[in-house]
Design a protein around this motif. Structure first.
Motif, short mmCIF file in Angstrom:
data_model
loop_
_atom_site.label_atom_id
_atom_site.label_comp_id
_atom_site.label_asym_id
_atom_site.label_seq_id
_atom_site.Cartn_x
_atom_site.Cartn_y
_atom_site.Cartn_z
N GLU A 160 7.48 -5.94 0.00
CA GLU A 160 6.48 -4.97 -0.17
C GLU A 160 4.97 -5.27 0.28
O GLU A 160 4.19 -4.49 0.86
CB GLU A 160 6.44 -4.38 -1.73
N GLU A 184 3.57 1.71 -0.26
CA GLU A 184 4.04 0.43 -0.23
C GLU A 184 3.30 -0.66 -0.89
O GLU A 184 3.59 -1.89 -1.62
CB GLU A 184 4.24 -0.08 1.28
N SER A 229 4.43 -5.25 4.13
CA SER A 229 4.79 -3.95 4.90
C SER A 229 4.36 -3.75 6.40
O SER A 229 3.38 -3.95 6.79
CB SER A 229 4.48 -2.70 4.33
#
Length: 367
Positions: A103, A122, A106
């Motif tokens: 995450e 994100e 991203s």
């Protein structure tokens, strides 16, 4: 790309390929969060399902951008497939650590086709996953810390000890005897050290825990003097906040309010960290077993009757591979690069062994 009046620009072939990959990854990441939620309950389950719903929104975004170019479902990236495999086989600790890193990295940050909202999502997801991963790390940190330290210490210290004896020119019998002696002495020392360390930590936490009878004394306090506010101030509250909280607690007690049954020992003033510290016996046992396992690795090739030079080389290779594996695992769990951690462990272990081999050679030449 071409544009028709009133329609979105026709995507290029590169865009279609990239968006299809994004779509597959978002779909797979949502499935990972749902898989993790199956093994959770309460708040953690709700958080994971909310993350899955957010990934589904991102999936719909790319599906709408693709339109007629959505094509057949594609396979997601290998890293996303790995997270799905870990979620099914090994639970949340490894998976959340990997999801945290994914995450945070991203690809939307450098892609103008992604919306600003998705990029913000994100980044927030990374913080949410970081919090969930922290919970899992705390639950396993006591025994896991002892296990990792024990294994690495066994690998490094016994390889260094064995290579020092090899450098001195001793016989293989002396090398094996020295190695097993180092294994037993080190394992016992590590276990004793971990037991004392964890026991001491738990005793310090117990010393900071409010006395169990303190709650029973609260209803007898003089409201005007209100020593209860001093308890809250001593435990970190500001003066005004402590006074307000103390008055609310006393008022609740007089009204028999159920939320103030433990005004001192409960809530934010309870002892924290005992789960993270872990069991003294558990830490000692894990440390003993893992140190012994690590210390046994460099002895393995010497038990097969090969020459000392070959056995020492194989021992270095075996220890090096094991150090890289443990370093990589720690890197994954800590949310950092597993490659960097693996190489660092390798450099430390082989560096220490090279020093002791040199010392053994020097003493062997003198003797």
């Amino acid at each position: 790309m071409t544009t028709s009046p009133g329609a979105l620009p026709t995507p290029t072939r590169a865009q279609i390929k990239r968006w299809q990959r994004y779509l597959a990854n978002e779909r797979a990441e949502a499935a990972v969060y749902r898989e993790l939620a199956h093994n959770k309950d309460g708040e953690e389950r709700e958080i994971l399902l909310s993350l899955a719903a957010a990934e589904a929104r991102h999936e719909e975004y790319w599906r709408s951008r693709l339109g007629d170019y959505v094509g057949m479902p594609r396979r997601p990236d290998y890293s996303t497939l790995l997270m799905g495999f870990l979620a099914k086989r090994f639970g949340s600790v490894f998976t959340l650590a990997l999801m945290q890193s994914a995450e945070a990295r991203s690809p939307y940050a450098k892609d103008e086709d992604a919306s600003a909202q998705m990029l913000a999502d994100e980044r927030i997801h990374a913080e949410v996953v970081r919090g969930l991963a922290a919970r899992s790390r705390e639950k396993m940190s006591g025994s896991f810390r002892a296990a990792v330290f024990g294994l690495n210490d066994g690998l490094v210290s016994n390889l260094a000890l064995v290579l020092a004896v090899v450098g001195s020119g001793a016989s293989q019998g002396a090398i094996v005897l020295t190695g097993f002696s180092g294994l037993l002495a080190g394992a016992l020392s590590m276990a004793a050290g971990e037991y004392v360390s964890v026991s001491s930590q738990r005793e310090l936490l117990a010393a900071s825990t409010p006395h169990e009878d303190a709650d029973n004394l609260v209803p007898q306090l003089d409201v005007n003097a209100n020593e209860l506010s001093l308890v809250y101030r001593a435990r970190g509250m500001g003066e005004q906040e402590a006074d307000q909280h103390a008055r609310a607690v006393l008022a609740g007690i007089r009204a028999n309010h159920p939320s103030v049954e433990a005004p001192i020992t409960g809530g934010r003033f309870s002892a924290a960290g005992e789960e993270a510290v872990g069991s003294a016996l558990g830490a000692a046992g894990a440390s003993f077993c893992l140190f012994a396992a690590g210390a046994f690795v460099p002895l393995i090739p010497f038990l097969f009757g090969v020459s000392t030079a070959v056995a020492a080389t194989v021992a270095c290779v075996l220890v090096g591979l094991t150090l890289m594996a443990t370093g990589g695992i720690v890197g994954i769990l800590s949310g950092t690069s597993p490659v960097t951690r693996a190489l660092r462990q390798l450099a430390i272990g082989l560096g220490a062994s090279a020093v002791t081999y040199g010392l053994g050679s020097a003493f062997g030449a003198v003797l």
